[in-house]
Design a protein around this motif. Sequence first.
Motif, PDB file in Angstrom:
ATOM      1  N   TRP A   1       0.839  -1.212   0.000  1.00 24.62           N
ATOM      2  CA  TRP A   1       0.000   0.000   0.000  1.00 24.62           C
ATOM      3  C   TRP A   1       0.868   1.254   0.000  1.00 24.62           C
ATOM      4  CZ3 TRP A   1      -4.872   0.618  -1.196  1.00 24.62           C
ATOM      5  CH2 TRP A   1      -5.782  -0.429  -1.029  1.00 24.62           C
TER       6      TRP A   1
ATOM      7  N   PRO B   1      -8.066  -1.583   4.008  1.00 25.33           N
ATOM      8  CA  PRO B   1      -7.817  -1.080   5.360  1.00 25.33           C
ATOM      9  C   PRO B   1      -8.314   0.364   5.510  1.00 25.33           C
ATOM     10  CG  PRO B   1      -5.844  -2.111   4.461  1.00 25.33           C
ATOM     11  CD  PRO B   1      -6.828  -2.040   3.356  1.00 25.33           C
ATOM     12  N   GLU B   2      -8.687   0.711   6.727  1.00 21.81           N
ATOM     13  CA  GLU B   2      -9.276   2.026   6.981  1.00 21.81           C
ATOM     14  C   GLU B   2      -8.336   3.159   6.579  1.00 21.81           C
ATOM     15  OE1 GLU B   2     -10.699   4.595  10.776  1.00 21.81           O
ATOM     16  OE2 GLU B   2     -10.558   2.417  11.063  1.00 21.81           O
ATOM     17  N   ALA B   3      -7.043   2.977   6.850  1.00 21.54           N
ATOM     18  CA  ALA B   3      -6.079   4.040   6.520  1.00 21.54           C
ATOM     19  C   ALA B   3      -6.010   4.261   5.013  1.00 21.54           C
ATOM     20  CB  ALA B   3      -4.690   3.688   7.060  1.00 21.54           C
ATOM     21  N   ALA B   4      -6.139   3.188   4.242  1.00 20.85           N
ATOM     22  CA  ALA B   4      -6.125   3.318   2.780  1.00 20.85           C
ATOM     23  C   ALA B   4      -7.405   4.017   2.321  1.00 20.85           C
ATOM     24  CB  ALA B   4      -5.990   1.950   2.137  1.00 20.85           C
TER      25      ALA B   4
ATOM     26  N   GLN C   1      -9.028   6.192   3.900  1.00 20.76           N
ATOM     27  CA  GLN C   1      -8.886   7.622   4.199  1.00 20.76           C
ATOM     28  C   GLN C   1      -8.076   8.321   3.102  1.00 20.76           C
ATOM     29  OE1 GLN C   1     -10.045   9.379   7.325  1.00 20.76           O
ATOM     30  NE2 GLN C   1      -9.820  10.815   5.632  1.00 20.76           N
ATOM     31  N   LEU C   2      -7.003   7.677   2.639  1.00 19.74           N
ATOM     32  CA  LEU C   2      -6.205   8.254   1.547  1.00 19.74           C
ATOM     33  C   LEU C   2      -7.049   8.382   0.279  1.00 19.74           C
ATOM     34  CD1 LEU C   2      -2.836   6.332   2.062  1.00 19.74           C
ATOM     35  CD2 LEU C   2      -3.202   8.790   2.349  1.00 19.74           C
TER      36      LEU C   2
ATOM     37  N   ASP D   1      -9.396  11.381   0.703  1.00 15.72           N
ATOM     38  CA  ASP D   1      -8.644  12.644   0.566  1.00 15.72           C
ATOM     39  C   ASP D   1      -8.345  12.936  -0.906  1.00 15.72           C
ATOM     40  OD1 ASP D   1      -8.592  12.770   3.292  1.00 15.72           O
ATOM     41  OD2 ASP D   1      -6.471  12.291   3.510  1.00 15.72           O
TER      42      ASP D   1
ATOM     43  N   VAL E   1     -11.433  14.079  -2.970  1.00 13.27           N
ATOM     44  CA  VAL E   1     -11.813  15.468  -2.701  1.00 13.27           C
ATOM     45  C   VAL E   1     -10.834  16.434  -3.372  1.00 13.27           C
ATOM     46  CG1 VAL E   1     -12.092  17.200  -0.893  1.00 13.27           C
ATOM     47  CG2 VAL E   1     -12.964  14.896  -0.540  1.00 13.27           C
TER      48      VAL E   1
END
Lengths: 283, 335
Positions: B25, B51-54, B56-57, B60, B63
């Motif tokens: 990732w 995964p949650e962190a991915a 979020q990316l 972002d 947007v």
Amino acid sequence: MRHLKLLRIGPIGFRIGSHWRRPIAALDELYRDYPGPRDDIADFNVHLFAARPWRRVLRPSVHIAGDFVIPDAAPLPLAQGLLAAEMGMNLQMALGLRRYLLLHASMVERNGRAVLMTGISGAGKSTLAALLMARGWRLMGDEFALIDCATGLAHAFPRLVSLKNEAIDVVTQALPGARFGPLLQGTPKGAIRHLVPDARAIAAMEVPAEPSLILFPRFGFEPAERPVLPSEAFVRLTQSSTNYVALAERGFEALTRLVQTVPARAIDYPDAATALAMVEALA
Amino acid sequence: MNPALLLAGVLRDPATIADLAAPDWNALWAVARAEQLAGTLAHRIAGLPMPEAAAQLVADAIVSAEQGRTAALWEAEMARRALAELDVPVVLLKGTAYAAAGLSPSVGRVIGDLDILVPRDAMAAVEAALLAASWEWVKPDPYDDAYYRRWMHELPPLIHRDRDKMIDVHHTILPLTARIRPDAAALLADSVALGNGLRMLGAQDMLCHAAAHLFADGDLAGGMRNLWDIHCLLGEFGFDGLAERAAQHGLGAAMARAVRQSVRLYGTEAPPKWQGWDALDPLFHRRLTARDAWGRSTRKAVQLGFYIRSHLLRMPPAMLARHLWTKWRKGYRPA
């Protein structure tokens, strides 16, 4: 990259790679109580590298890059590798962050209410934040305050506190039991020493707070205090934000909401003790 | 695995993210950012389990890309207003055209400068109108300025004083010094009106321009993004009349290579006669995918080779020697 450090500061995960062990060893030591990025997936990458292979050993000079770069960033000597890593992380935040409105401000919290302090370099943002931490405030950050555009809450970014020149002695005396990094002499900003935020600041770094006061401190003047109108606070905060323009409408809405709901004061102070008394009287 | 191939594989088949571990990732995002494909990647994999962190990316990047799109279309509108009085056709090129027309390469795509094509005999009037509307010169060096005006296919870049956005005004799609001379009059004549008062190239010309930009000009830096544009446009417009139009512009070889590289990297569906792999294709493929797991460029020798090639494409040897000597004396060194 031979040497690697994964770490998280507040909500932001970093992956830092280096040609040399020394900067990573310094990060390992000073950030030892910090968690890794969520799911081990970083938000930003930082590279510390030698421009030419022989410069790894011969007069080693640390170049800073990452996902986001500026042209002609000046390299630092290897002895200042820790500073290079910190600058690399700051650079990614300043250029790449879109999740929050980023304000160049220090921030402390008490009873769930956050005080933001912003101003030009030398205004005393980091020093005041460190001294307020010594007096029992929660340190949320000495460099960046992260404003959630949807909720208006301030998120912490408690990186190592960067103390410069005269502030180093002042804070060392105020926090005799704290952990500090090596004294870095002759950096582009003079002498620098990093202070590790206390256990509470690290433990609570994921807890946001409601902004309750915006301060514009100025060091080196007779004590004075005046209210700052929302219009002036707005303009000054657009100047202290690196991503206000990039966030466009979201940034405008977050910032107008901040200055319309949170009172702002400009304070002038001649010394730290006066400043602390002024801040604590206002907050 | 080569991280650039990892990115290409995920763009091709987003479901392959199910197999990624955390280091994959990290490499995927680093390369996607370096190749200006983060928004594209985000749109391709949005909504899949990850995964949650991915996730979020992804959120972002989506947007960010949306804001970039809004700003790019606004910039096109600003240019339209500045040039409205002139009554010349203004053809949007590349990213802004894809966005204005809602074409598939525009999904999540970063849009850099505003590129427009206008008739060559209108260049002076267009320049004057832009200067009057607060665009300013970027190149202060008289040699660079003179070089652009005499030899390039575009005006020296202009930047808007308030919005800090660059505009490139083209009168054709390759430098005048290049051996290949695309048919600029045909590009304009067959351009298509957009709803916003501006125009875009016809379908085949859009592909020819993308292929010319990537394989007949420049050193393939950031080539994965440009090749992704070509992959998407081929899916959108197909191959009808493409070979003939490319040949008319002298871009038959560039177009053929673009298709072969796109088939190899992104699995583009192409008729058999477009498929294959010539002796130089492996080298182009190596150049396009020269990234490490930190997004840094690798294969320095291959890169230098393509850097030299880009100059040989751009101008005859004697002129190149004179140009490089002048730039060297001025202190310029290739990165």
